[in-house]
Scaffold this active site. Sequence first.
Site, mmCIF file in Angstrom:
data_model
loop_
_atom_site.group_PDB
_atom_site.id
_atom_site.type_symbol
_atom_site.label_atom_id
_atom_site.label_comp_id
_atom_site.label_asym_id
_atom_site.label_seq_id
_atom_site.Cartn_x
_atom_site.Cartn_y
_atom_site.Cartn_z
ATOM 1 C CE LYS A 159 -39.631 -18.692 -72.178
ATOM 2 N NZ LYS A 159 -39.317 -19.950 -72.108
ATOM 3 N NE ARG B 137 -43.290 -20.975 -72.446
ATOM 4 C CZ ARG B 137 -43.888 -20.153 -73.025
ATOM 5 N NH1 ARG B 137 -45.055 -19.393 -72.733
ATOM 6 N NH2 ARG B 137 -43.116 -19.728 -74.112
ATOM 7 N N GLY C 83 -32.656 -21.064 -75.706
ATOM 8 C CA GLY C 83 -32.395 -22.877 -75.825
ATOM 9 C C GLY C 83 -31.434 -23.180 -74.533
ATOM 10 C CG MET D 265 -31.950 -22.603 -68.541
ATOM 11 S SD MET D 265 -32.208 -21.279 -67.209
ATOM 12 C CE MET D 265 -33.100 -20.086 -68.186
ATOM 13 N NE ARG E 87 -36.901 -14.168 -77.257
ATOM 14 C CZ ARG E 87 -36.809 -15.519 -77.182
ATOM 15 N NH1 ARG E 87 -36.331 -16.001 -76.106
ATOM 16 N NH2 ARG E 87 -36.708 -16.599 -78.070
ATOM 17 C CG HIS F 22 -29.206 -23.299 -81.038
ATOM 18 N ND1 HIS F 22 -27.993 -23.646 -81.314
ATOM 19 C CD2 HIS F 22 -29.381 -22.759 -79.948
ATOM 20 C CE1 HIS F 22 -27.357 -23.287 -80.242
ATOM 21 N NE2 HIS F 22 -28.255 -23.004 -79.424
ATOM 22 C CB SER G 279 -3.057 7.985 -70.333
ATOM 23 O OG SER G 279 -3.498 6.930 -71.103
ATOM 24 N N GLY H 130 -3.021 3.213 -67.705
ATOM 25 C CA GLY H 130 -2.883 1.936 -68.559
ATOM 26 C C GLY H 130 -3.363 0.700 -67.805
ATOM 27 C CB THR H 131 -6.941 -0.399 -67.316
ATOM 28 O OG1 THR H 131 -7.076 -0.568 -68.870
ATOM 29 C CG2 THR H 131 -7.296 0.820 -66.908
ATOM 30 C CB CYS I 253 -4.306 4.274 -73.558
ATOM 31 S SG CYS I 253 -3.073 3.882 -72.561
ATOM 32 C CE1 TYR J 171 -7.256 9.399 -74.170
ATOM 33 C CE2 TYR J 171 -7.267 11.585 -72.878
ATOM 34 C CZ TYR J 171 -6.743 10.348 -73.366
ATOM 35 O OH TYR J 171 -5.428 9.992 -72.942
HETATM 36 P P1 ADP Z 1 -37.537 -21.426 -74.981
HETATM 37 O O1 ADP Z 1 -37.455 -20.618 -73.952
HETATM 38 O O2 ADP Z 1 -36.633 -22.772 -75.405
HETATM 39 O O3 ADP Z 1 -38.211 -20.843 -76.387
HETATM 40 P P2 ADP Z 1 -40.435 -21.936 -74.332
HETATM 41 O O4 ADP Z 1 -40.632 -21.901 -72.825
HETATM 42 O O5 ADP Z 1 -40.753 -20.501 -74.924
HETATM 43 O O6 ADP Z 1 -38.917 -22.277 -74.650
HETATM 44 O O7 ADP Z 1 -41.293 -23.025 -74.950
HETATM 45 C C1 ADP Z 1 -40.841 -23.409 -76.317
HETATM 46 C C2 ADP Z 1 -42.262 -23.679 -77.059
HETATM 47 O O8 ADP Z 1 -42.901 -24.380 -76.414
HETATM 48 C C3 ADP Z 1 -42.967 -22.363 -77.264
HETATM 49 O O9 ADP Z 1 -42.506 -21.510 -78.270
HETATM 50 C C4 ADP Z 1 -44.504 -22.971 -77.582
HETATM 51 O O10 ADP Z 1 -44.487 -23.207 -78.829
HETATM 52 C C5 ADP Z 1 -44.591 -24.009 -76.888
HETATM 53 N N1 ADP Z 1 -45.428 -23.868 -75.445
HETATM 54 C C6 ADP Z 1 -44.869 -23.387 -74.516
HETATM 55 N N2 ADP Z 1 -45.848 -22.996 -73.583
HETATM 56 C C7 ADP Z 1 -46.949 -23.442 -74.136
HETATM 57 C C8 ADP Z 1 -48.399 -23.620 -73.779
HETATM 58 N N3 ADP Z 1 -49.066 -23.242 -72.561
HETATM 59 N N4 ADP Z 1 -49.180 -23.856 -74.836
HETATM 60 C C9 ADP Z 1 -48.750 -24.186 -76.214
HETATM 61 N N5 ADP Z 1 -47.413 -24.246 -76.476
HETATM 62 C C10 ADP Z 1 -46.571 -23.802 -75.333
HETATM 63 MG MG MG Z 2 -39.553 -19.367 -76.274
#
Ligand code: ADP
Ligand code: MG
Length: 866
Positions: A23, A93, A102, A104, A335, A453, A761, A763-764, A828, A848
């Site tokens: 990120k 973040r 989701g 962390m 990403r 999710h 061959s 055989g692991t 194999c 192979y």
């Molecule tokens: P995750 O990894 O769970 O997607 P993020 O760190 O991407 O968590 O944060 C989730 C959401 O929080 C982002 O998609 C965004 O909408 C909001 N967010 C994060 N940072 C900011 C920011 N600086 N300003 C506004 N919204 C934010």
């Molecule tokens: Mg995000």
Amino acid sequence: MSKQYVYMFSEGNANMRNTLGGKGANLSEMTSLGLPVPQGLIVSTDACNRYYDASETIPEGIVAEIDQKLQELEVVTGKKFGDKDNPLLVSVRSGARVSMPGMMDTILNLGLNDVVADGMSKIMGSTAYDSYRRLIQMFGEVAMGVDKKHFDLDMDTVLKKYNIASDHDLTLEALKDVISKYKDTYLREVGTPFPEDPKEQLLLAVESVFRSWNTPRAKYYRKLNGFSDAWGTAVTIQEMVFGNMGEGSATGVAFSRNPATGEDELYGEFLYNAQGEDVVAGTHTPLPMSEMKETMPEVYDEFYKFAKDLEKHYHDMQDMEFTVERGKLFMLQTRSGKRTAQAAVKIAIDLVNEGVMNKVEAVNAVDVNVVDGLLHPQFDAKELEKVDAIAKGLPASPGAATGVIAYTAEKAVEYFNKGTSVILTRLETSPEDIEGMHVSNGILTARGGMTSHAAVVARGMGKSCVVGCQDISFNDKGDAVINGVIYLEGQEISIDGGTGFVYDGRLKTQEVEISEDFEQILTWSDEMAELDVYTNADTPKDVMKALEFGAKGIGLVRTEHMFFESDRIRAVREMILSTSQMQREIALRKILPMQRKDFEDIFKVMRELPVTIRYLDPPLHEFMPTTTQDIEELAVVMNISTTELREVIRSLHEYNPMMGHRGCRLAITYPEIALMQTRALIEAAINVTKELDVVLQPEIMIPLVGDVEEFNYLATKIRELSDSLIEASGVEVNYRVGTMIELPRACLLADEIAKEADFFSFGTNDLTQMTYGFSRDDAGGFLNDYYEKGIYGSDPFASLDTHGVSQLIDIAIEKARKVKPDIKIGICGEHGGDPKSIAYFKQAGFNYVSCSPYRVPIARIALAQD
Ligand code: ADP
Ligand code: MG
Ligand code: MG
């Protein structure tokens, strides 16, 4: 200079993902591309590791560095953290080097307290208080572990009191009420008041992100994906922008292409007047991007352009998060997008055609784990005509899945452990459900959109998934009600993740065909790969499937599989339990024609392609009759009493059958078994040669050799018989005699064996169990303790141990090639179709890999990937 632990966005780039997390690295990259990114700083993954080294405290030097970079951010933004007149608010973040959706934590709006909120409200009105209530809740939940339900209860109370429908429509008065209730709840649940000091908030938030690296769900996710616990997470501290400033503001997530079909269209969801996770939380129903095109055309166009620019820049389809603050667009994340197998293949081909990617990138962009979904069965089309769907939701991840309903992840695991296939059926899923999702055949949710999710995780796992199925409600017992009908846990349903339809009961499935696009990817893969892919198959049907999927030969025919068939097992038992050679030969004579026919059928399909046939391998106890009826019947056939027969069975008992009388040891004791198999094989080859006029390539494989003399004893007999049969027939059969390498001793003496054997061959599976000294069947019982205690990272039977077992393989290959440079070497074991193990096989000197038919396309792609 001392090591740097904190970086400004302007100091980073996309290549620094190991340090800055995916990120953070991509926010840096977008900054340098000139995209509108709220600025910030990144606390590195190294800092996370230092935090754990220092028994979960942030070292002072790092605190000071954060402080200093925060001051730089104040300069860049022209705002001040904790200032009431011109406040800088930040998000904190999480982000590891790979995306862990989701898994962390993230906290928004840090820097607010009573005074700052009042001051800020003068500039931005009620948004200040809306942000404040979100902060108290998020901080309480994430940093302090307060149960969400307490805040939900407060919110419900206020909504009722003011008669307001949604938390997006709170009045100023209601907001202030919520804040005061939240603070009371916070105090009650945490024991101390909500921290008013912004710096304290910030450091506690950073710590909570570090801690979220080690939550059980994050650990499980890493184990599932083979990610290292040692990587750590980075923490991004970023200036807040506000999607919660009324109707001209919004927040959303979007893909640069449709992640389900691969269609070239902006695909995503957004919410007006919202913040953060509102879009994916499933609590509000998001709007499609097409709506944004209507209501905010300029913002939409700008976003579209950024999406395309980012695709070009990263050479891949992107998954982006954005916020619109009063008509101004901000990019918050990008990403590579997770996508269905269909989409993966289509996008790769399209991007090559558009000149955005080259072939090598295209092959690498296909996630082999997801492609698995392309190869698995679909519902039988005729069957579908006959039944009506009971419900329809969004087609989030394709594939046909049937199973019994489980309403909780725990229940799903329970069914799975009993060998029952499961459809996890929930209102919505959350990261705690990850294990239940993993063991399920399919996932069905009542709420949530295509980016929820459930949808994202299912696509990543290549699992069938239907989300947002509004025909489903849940009664107070927790059972699903679909159009008035109650469905109980354990009842069978079927879901089609490609169409979104849900069916009652278990529908029949049918095989899929490989699409033109997919064929193209496979062809490119073959051009790049240096190893061939063979298959492990014992029936003409499997062999045909494997050929269709591109197998270049058979690496393993397990002859004992043929022995188990109901019409033969009795003759096999008779052979094993014979007390004299004569008796045994009588039994073998019964088996010979059946075995010959099996081989003929396979040779006819394979023609001049190599077919590696392994001679009888398993410990004899696997063939033993166990029921009284079977024993009585067999005694009659063998003309002995049941007591005598039982005595023979008892005498064959072994304490460690996997290390007992099996493999070549059987044929050493009873050469007539190997000779029967040789006769069947060579006669079959002769017959098929005469019929089809092709030169066959049978490869006779002797299992479990640990000494060259074992090999010589059998190979001499096999070659003598083969040569005499072939000579008498007058046709040409290109047979070879080789061995499995699956004992550590065989690896160490590989040069001696290679002098005599025509091929190897590995055989692991056996090599792994013999090297570790535990059996695959028993290890399941205690390996979990090893993972939990961090002693082993992953299952050595799933992915080859490239630390220990691989050294034996390396030794064997080196020794073998020294005495016979062009000896053909394959693998194999189960590992042959595992992409992670393939990364090792590619550079270890194999000719192979051989794997089950459905893994063949995956192995072809994996062999071509970097
Ligand atoms: P995750 O990894 O769970 O997607 P993020 O760190 O991407 O968590 O944060 C989730 C959401 O929080 C982002 O998609 C965004 O909408 C909001 N967010 C994060 N940072 C900011 C920011 N600086 N300003 C506004 N919204 C934010
Ligand atoms: Mg995000
Ligand atoms: Mg073996």
